[in-house]
Scaffold this motif. Structure first.
Motif, PDB file in Angstrom:
ATOM      1  N   ASP A  17       0.807  -1.219   0.000  1.00 22.56           N
ATOM      2  CA  ASP A  17       0.000   0.000   0.000  1.00 22.56           C
ATOM      3  C   ASP A  17       0.844   1.275   0.000  1.00 22.56           C
ATOM      4  N   PHE A  18       2.153   1.134  -0.271  1.00 23.99           N
ATOM      5  CA  PHE A  18       3.039   2.317  -0.296  1.00 23.99           C
ATOM      6  C   PHE A  18       2.608   3.270  -1.413  1.00 23.99           C
ATOM      7  N   VAL A  19       2.596   4.564  -1.085  1.00 21.91           N
ATOM      8  CA  VAL A  19       2.248   5.590  -2.061  1.00 21.91           C
ATOM      9  C   VAL A  19       3.503   6.386  -2.396  1.00 21.91           C
ATOM     10  N   LEU A  20       3.876   6.375  -3.664  1.00 20.82           N
ATOM     11  CA  LEU A  20       5.068   7.112  -4.084  1.00 20.82           C
ATOM     12  C   LEU A  20       4.862   8.600  -3.826  1.00 20.82           C
ATOM     13  N   PRO A  21       5.748   9.250  -3.062  1.00 21.92           N
ATOM     14  CA  PRO A  21       5.556  10.663  -2.743  1.00 21.92           C
ATOM     15  C   PRO A  21       5.846  11.567  -3.936  1.00 21.92           C
ATOM     16  N   GLU A  22       5.442  12.813  -3.832  1.00 19.23           N
ATOM     17  CA  GLU A  22       5.814  13.814  -4.835  1.00 19.23           C
ATOM     18  C   GLU A  22       7.333  13.992  -4.786  1.00 19.23           C
ATOM     19  N   LEU A  23       7.974  13.979  -5.950  1.00 28.04           N
ATOM     20  CA  LEU A  23       9.428  14.021  -5.995  1.00 28.04           C
ATOM     21  C   LEU A  23       9.986  15.282  -6.634  1.00 28.04           C
ATOM     22  N   ASP A  24       9.104  16.152  -7.150  1.00 24.70           N
ATOM     23  CA  ASP A  24       9.625  17.426  -7.639  1.00 24.70           C
ATOM     24  C   ASP A  24       9.951  18.296  -6.424  1.00 24.70           C
ATOM     25  N   GLY A  25      10.743  19.309  -6.641  1.00 18.94           N
ATOM     26  CA  GLY A  25      11.157  20.151  -5.530  1.00 18.94           C
ATOM     27  C   GLY A  25      12.436  19.689  -4.858  1.00 18.94           C
ATOM     28  N   LEU A  26      12.961  18.517  -5.250  1.00 16.20           N
ATOM     29  CA  LEU A  26      14.260  18.073  -4.739  1.00 16.20           C
ATOM     30  C   LEU A  26      15.363  18.941  -5.352  1.00 16.20           C
ATOM     31  N   PRO A  27      16.547  18.977  -4.755  1.00 15.54           N
ATOM     32  CA  PRO A  27      17.621  19.837  -5.242  1.00 15.54           C
ATOM     33  C   PRO A  27      17.899  19.667  -6.739  1.00 15.54           C
ATOM     34  N   GLY A  28      17.732  20.734  -7.510  1.00  9.41           N
ATOM     35  CA  GLY A  28      18.016  20.720  -8.938  1.00  9.41           C
ATOM     36  C   GLY A  28      16.891  20.206  -9.799  1.00  9.41           C
ATOM     37  N   VAL A  29      15.817  19.691  -9.192  1.00 12.76           N
ATOM     38  CA  VAL A  29      14.707  19.103  -9.949  1.00 12.76           C
ATOM     39  C   VAL A  29      13.665  20.179 -10.249  1.00 12.76           C
ATOM     40  N   ALA A  30      13.402  20.388 -11.540  1.00 16.58           N
ATOM     41  CA  ALA A  30      12.401  21.377 -11.946  1.00 16.58           C
ATOM     42  C   ALA A  30      11.030  20.745 -12.094  1.00 16.58           C
ATOM     43  N   SER A  31      10.999  19.456 -12.495  1.00 20.35           N
ATOM     44  CA  SER A  31       9.710  18.798 -12.697  1.00 20.35           C
ATOM     45  C   SER A  31       9.890  17.289 -12.714  1.00 20.35           C
ATOM     46  N   ALA A  32       8.771  16.591 -12.566  1.00 23.52           N
ATOM     47  CA  ALA A  32       8.754  15.135 -12.679  1.00 23.52           C
ATOM     48  C   ALA A  32       7.953  14.763 -13.915  1.00 23.52           C
ATOM     49  N   GLY A  33       8.482  13.849 -14.710  1.00 26.53           N
ATOM     50  CA  GLY A  33       7.795  13.446 -15.921  1.00 26.53           C
ATOM     51  C   GLY A  33       6.559  12.616 -15.623  1.00 26.53           C
ATOM     52  N   GLU A  34       5.755  12.425 -16.644  1.00 27.63           N
ATOM     53  CA  GLU A  34       4.565  11.599 -16.497  1.00 27.63           C
ATOM     54  C   GLU A  34       4.966  10.138 -16.286  1.00 27.63           C
ATOM     55  N   PRO A  35       4.267   9.414 -15.419  1.00 25.02           N
ATOM     56  CA  PRO A  35       4.593   8.001 -15.191  1.00 25.02           C
ATOM     57  C   PRO A  35       4.509   7.178 -16.478  1.00 25.02           C
ATOM     58  N   GLU A  36       5.465   6.273 -16.650  1.00 27.51           N
ATOM     59  CA  GLU A  36       5.484   5.352 -17.780  1.00 27.51           C
ATOM     60  C   GLU A  36       5.435   3.928 -17.235  1.00 27.51           C
ATOM     61  N   VAL A  37       4.606   3.096 -17.823  1.00 21.96           N
ATOM     62  CA  VAL A  37       4.441   1.730 -17.336  1.00 21.96           C
ATOM     63  C   VAL A  37       5.024   0.743 -18.352  1.00 21.96           C
ATOM     64  N   HIS A  38       5.828  -0.202 -17.841  1.00 22.36           N
ATOM     65  CA  HIS A  38       6.444  -1.221 -18.699  1.00 22.36           C
ATOM     66  C   HIS A  38       6.259  -2.590 -18.059  1.00 22.36           C
ATOM     67  N   ASP A  39       6.053  -3.601 -18.879  1.00 19.02           N
ATOM     68  CA  ASP A  39       6.031  -4.989 -18.422  1.00 19.02           C
ATOM     69  C   ASP A  39       7.330  -5.652 -18.858  1.00 19.02           C
ATOM     70  N   LEU A  40       8.086  -6.129 -17.882  1.00 15.07           N
ATOM     71  CA  LEU A  40       9.414  -6.682 -18.134  1.00 15.07           C
ATOM     72  C   LEU A  40       9.443  -8.171 -17.798  1.00 15.07           C
ATOM     73  N   HIS A  41      10.108  -8.932 -18.669  1.00 14.90           N
ATOM     74  CA  HIS A  41      10.324 -10.354 -18.415  1.00 14.90           C
ATOM     75  C   HIS A  41      11.822 -10.615 -18.503  1.00 14.90           C
ATOM     76  N   ALA A  42      12.394 -11.139 -17.401  1.00 14.31           N
ATOM     77  CA  ALA A  42      13.840 -11.363 -17.370  1.00 14.31           C
ATOM     78  C   ALA A  42      14.153 -12.800 -16.983  1.00 14.31           C
ATOM     79  N   SER A  43      15.035 -13.424 -17.755  1.00 21.37           N
ATOM     80  CA  SER A  43      15.569 -14.751 -17.423  1.00 21.37           C
ATOM     81  C   SER A  43      17.010 -14.560 -16.953  1.00 21.37           C
ATOM     82  N   TYR A  44      17.328 -15.094 -15.769  1.00 22.52           N
ATOM     83  CA  TYR A  44      18.663 -14.937 -15.189  1.00 22.52           C
ATOM     84  C   TYR A  44      19.472 -16.207 -15.398  1.00 22.52           C
TER      85      TYR A  44
END
Length: 497
Positions: A17-44
């Motif tokens: 249930d963790f909610v990702l906090p707002e991340l803009d306003g950090l040192p040097g950060v002017a803005s946060a981009g729009e979220p991008e969703v990817h489905d990844l499949h990895a074989s190790y």
């Protein structure tokens, strides 16, 4: 050639249930981009006994996202990893270059799939005012298969990867995540978390850690356990075995100073086997000396040419081009040698040296009492060789031998530093000064030999003249180093324990 880059990231565990906090306003950060969703499949991929995972290495083939392909990640400091990438290729065939880079660990064992990870990744990019990407924050929902219990495992973690931002920004982003409920990750990799206790630390790492722990306890306040000479010797040998293996892939890639450092580790091993032969069973270690000398020679051809190239950095193009051509050929020969069964057999023997140390009776004696005599013996050999220079038929050869015994005295004292402290450090410093002065002389001799050979090959008068000028400079530098030797020796103090 595989694509290479340095990855610096931090991982955090997060509840469902963790909610990702707002991340803009950090040192040097002017803005946060729009979220991008990817489905990844990895074989190790790893060996059956998980040798790569034991050294913190991951090799995977991943589909999905913006960087699909083969990824090889190798440790580079506490928070960094060197990552090499190759195209997707065939699902079960590890690209030859990536397989070669981990061959010091696999040693002919098959690389096969050992785990799979399915990840739903939500990426947020933190941007500077000019649009540059400073940090990538990846919120991962992971399903892993291949763990110890055979059942799928699910968890959530946040990866914060540094792009064009600063370490301070990486730290600030992590602080904000922790304030929102995330916790520092339990594992440095998803694979490590999934495999858990199935990953057994390497023999050398485990032996070094155990021995160093006892040495630290014994020397920190004088109330710890009584450390034996054998424990100190094994700890140092284990450290050098780890260094040989760790620098192997970097040497194959031609990374700066990697061949040199791998060669030094092999020389330290051989030197300690000689200087501390009273502590070791000579019959059991006899075969290691010639093999370590062979490895040092394999690496030495490349290293000597590297030194010449750096020494002649301002030389005319014709000379540099010749050196670079010879260096490339030496690298090819080195890489061929590092694929030989002989090399893998040596690595296996070094592992055996640490797993089952060939200790003699003197190994059980207290290190504080035994080490001073052993270090002094190495120094006395150096003093004897130095004295022989003035009466030698071939003074240059005598200087070369003295340089080698200076290295042995230095390494013998280095091993003893954790126990003997300041006294051993002084011997290290004195031996290193002698080694460096003689090294300056020897480097000049090698440079003159190279220039002389190059002069015989050229038919262009202008080139011959330039080579002659460089030869004269090298001769002056070599003689100046030689003349500093007596002054440097007079300033040494020698052992005093």
């Amino acid at each position: 050639m595989a694509e290479r880059h340095l990855e610096i990231e931090q991982k955090y565990d997060a509840a469902a249930d963790f909610v990702l906090p707002e991340l803009d306003g950090l040192p040097g950060v002017a803005s946060a981009g729009e979220p991008e969703v990817h489905d990844l499949h990895a074989s190790y991929f790893d060996t059956a006994d998980l040798r790569l995972a034991a050294h913190g290495i991951t090799l995977r083939r991943r589909r999905g996202g913006t960087d699909a392909g083969w990824h090889l990640k190798m440790p580079a400091g506490p928070e960094g990893k060197h990552e090499l990438r190759a195209p997707l290729g065939r699902p079960l065939v590890v690209p030859a270059q990536l397989a070669g880079l981990v061959s010091a660990y696999t040693r002919g064992e098959e690389l096969r799939p050992v785990a799979t990870l399915e990840t739903r990744r939500t990426v947020v990019r933190l941007l500077a005012e000019n649009g540059d990407e400073l940090v990538e924050v990846a919120d991962d929902l992971v399903t892993g298969r291949g763990g110890t219990n055979g059942e799928p495992e699910r968890w959530r973690e946040i990866e914060v990867e540094l792009k064009d931002g600063t370490p301070e920004l990486l730290k600030a982003a992590g602080k904000r995540l922790r304030k929102s409920g995330a916790k520092k990750g339990k594992s440095s990799s998803k694979l490590g978390r999934l495999l858990g206790e199935a990953v057994v630390p390497s023999v050398s790492a485990a032996a070094r850690a155990a021995a160093r722990s006892r040495i630290t306890a014994a020397t920190s306040n004088g109330k710890g356990p009584s450390v034996t000479t054998g424990e100190v010797v094994v700890a140092y040998l284990a450290e050098q075995v780890e260094a040989v293996v760790a620098f192997d892939p970097k040497a194959r890639l031609g990374e700066e100073d990697a061949v040199h450092r791998m060669r030094v580790a092999s020389r330290r091993l051989r030197s300690i086997l000689r200087s501390y032969r009273a502590v070791l069973d000579e019959e059991r270690i006899a075969a290691l000396g010639p093999e370590l000398r062979w490895l040092a020679a394999v690496l030495g051809e490349v290293r000597d040419l590297e030194v010449l190239r750096m020494r002649f950095a301002e030389a005319p193009a014709f000379l540099l081009e010749d050196l670079e051509k010879r260096e490339r050929a030496a690298y090819r020969r080195m890489n061929a040698s590092l694929k030989e069964p002989r090399y893998f057999a040596l690595l296996d023997a070094l592992d055996g040296l640490i797993a089952d140390p060939p200790l003699a009776e003197a190994a059980d004696r207290k290190a504080r009492k035994e080490l001073p005599g052993l270090v002094t013996r190495a120094w006395n050999r150096l003093a004897k060789d130095y004295a022989s220079i003035s009466t030698a038929d071939d003074p240059d050869e005598a200087r070369h031998e003295t340089r080698k015994t200076a290295k042995r005295a230095r390494y013998a004292a280095e091993l003893a530093v954790p126990v003997l402290g300041v006294g051993a450090k002084r011997v290290v410093k004195d031996a290193k000064r002698i080694q460096e002065v003689l090294g300056g002389h020897q480097d000049g001799v090698i440079a003159m030999e190279h220039l002389g050979a190059a002069a015989k090959r050229t038919r262009v008068p202008a080139e011959a003249f330039t080579l002659g000028v460089l030869y004269g400079k090298e001769q002056c530098a070599s003689e100046a180093a030689r003349d500093r030797l007596s002054t440097t020796w007079s300033q040494t103090l020698g052992p005093s324990f």
